[in-house]
Design an enzyme around this catalytic site. Structure first.
Site, short mmCIF file in Angstrom:
data_model
loop_
_atom_site.label_atom_id
_atom_site.label_comp_id
_atom_site.label_asym_id
_atom_site.label_seq_id
_atom_site.Cartn_x
_atom_site.Cartn_y
_atom_site.Cartn_z
N ASP A 116 -8.04 -13.69 5.32
CA ASP A 116 -6.68 -13.13 5.36
C ASP A 116 -5.60 -14.16 5.69
O ASP A 116 -4.51 -13.80 6.13
CB ASP A 116 -6.64 -11.95 6.33
CG ASP A 116 -7.29 -10.72 5.71
OD1 ASP A 116 -7.19 -10.55 4.48
OD2 ASP A 116 -7.90 -9.94 6.46
N ASP A 180 -8.76 -6.31 -0.74
CA ASP A 180 -7.55 -6.79 -0.07
C ASP A 180 -7.23 -8.24 -0.39
O ASP A 180 -6.09 -8.68 -0.31
CB ASP A 180 -7.68 -6.65 1.46
CG ASP A 180 -8.50 -5.45 1.90
OD1 ASP A 180 -9.41 -5.05 1.16
OD2 ASP A 180 -8.24 -4.93 2.98
#
Ligand code: GLY
Length: 398
Positions: A116, A180
């Site tokens: 991320d 994601d």
């Protein structure tokens, strides 16, 4: 041309929609002038009873859930940069830099870092570089891009999501990729564009190809987690992840696909990304409930009814982005984006300056005991970004 030097498209709006948009942005700026001062030294993630927490603290190196490595830590800076760009108020810039500098500690906490890094350093360091040409910020974003590229598995052509040392992780996740990550790979597109080195973009596209092939089901619904054999690269299975169960439709995952593939198309012009985005978007549209409040999972039981306003905000941005890319669906996607934003503004927003957090009823995962129908800093980020996109003056973070 905007303050970031980028071309932006102004969308044609009715007079009534224009007034609504300007009024909503005015309310947000007024609120954020108070919220930013109360939280200037924090890296907020979740607001509890109207008060933001602070993830800037980190005592355990491998903990990616509670401290400085938390995946949403870039969004506070992202809100600051979007509003700096919109208002020209230097105070937003000063506050954005506080969290950007604090996040430098992540680079020495290797075990707790994960894929991320795009969510974390695109809205902070890359935005700072884009808007102010701060040379330290460029270095931070390039370092984060290098870490992301290092997570690429060449056998399976995917970017590994997390490390084995995540608290609570009981099985190996060496072969796990998650939807994601479509919002992390724009950091790789950025790095290739920035230093004119094709390696980063090639990794991003190999990953996006794998996701297009293995995550989008025939009906357009989207898998959250897919496990590949880390040695042979074969797909092994899907996991339910943050949705209701395996085989169901986690709404935020669906929105990462809609908006994420649109971004990959913007950077590459590869048609299959646009097709993947459209497939996910049309599926999402076909399942929006009559009241336009988005559940955590389109396939969740009726009771308890749990919402995720984050999914509505991300979807709105994705639909607005796609409306510029697919002329024969432009009106449908634009109207969907506007309707999602208006529904949020009317029913799920708190514009009072005394309360941290704008969007209510944001949920981390269907089965999660914490973070159920709370305020998330990233929901507010995507809401503000989508409003500014509609206005034609968002910073192109992704
Ligand atoms: N990126 C994790 C989530 O959407 O909750």
């Amino acid at each position: 041309m905007t303050r970031s030097g980028e071309e932006n498209t102004v969308m044609h709006l009715s007079r009534e929609d224009q007034e609504w948009l300007d009024g909503t942005l005015d309310q947000i700026v007024k609120k954020m002038e108070a919220v930013r001062e109360r939280n200037a030294e924090k890296i907020p993630a979740v607001a509890v009873k109207g008060v933001y927490d602070d993830r800037a603290d980190q005592s355990i190196e491998w903990d990616m859930d509670n401290g400085i490595n938390w995946w949403t830590n870039g969004f506070w800076g992202g809100i600051m940069w979007q509003l700096y760009h919109y208002t020209g108020d230097q105070r937003y810039m000063e506050i954005a830099r506080i969290s950007e500098e604090k996040m430098d500690r992540c680079f020495s906490m290797y075990y707790g870092l994960h894929h991320d890094v795009g969510f974390m350093w695109l809205p902070t360091a890359a935005a700072d570089w884009r808007l102010t040409k701060n040379p330290e910020s460029r270095k931070r974003a390039l370092l984060a891009a290098s870490l992301l590229a290092g997570r690429f598995n060449p056998a399976g052509k995917f970017i590994r999501a997390w490390n084995d040392n995540v608290p609570g992780q009981t099985e190996s996740n060496r072969g796990w990729a998650i939807i994601d990550c479509l919002f992390n790979i724009p950091l790789l597109y950025w790095a290739s564009e920035e230093i004119d080195d094709p390696r980063f973009k090639e990794i991003a596209m190999l990953h996006a190809d794998t996701v297009a092939e293995n995550f989008i089901r025939k009906d357009g619904s989207v898998r959250h987690i897919v496990e590949f054999d880390p040695v042979t690269g074969e797909m092994v299975r899907e996991l339910g992840g943050q949705g209701y169960a395996e085989g169901t439709s986690w709404t935020r995952g669906q929105t990462w696909a809609i908006y994420g593939f649109a971004i990959s198309f913007r950077h590459t012009k590869k048609e299959s990304y646009l097709e993947a985005a459209k497939k996910a978007a049309d599926r999402f549209l076909s399942r929006i409930p009559a009241d336009w409040h988005i559940p955590v999972d389109f396939d969740q039981p009726e009771d308890p009814h749990i919402e995720d306003s984050t999914a509505a905000a991300v979807a709105a941005g994705g639909f607005l982005e796609l409306s510029r890319m697919i002329p024969d669906r432009a009106e449908a996607y634009r109207n969907a984006g506007i309707r999602l934003l208006k529904t949020l503004a009317a029913d799920r927003c708190d514009f009072s300056p005394e309360i941290d957090g704008i969007l209510s009823r944001c949920t981390g995962s269907y089965h999660g005991e914490k973070d159920r129908e709370v305020n998330f800093v990233y929901a507010d980020y995507y809401f503000i970004e989508a409003l500014l996109k509609l206005k034609g003056c968002d910073v192109k973070i992704w």
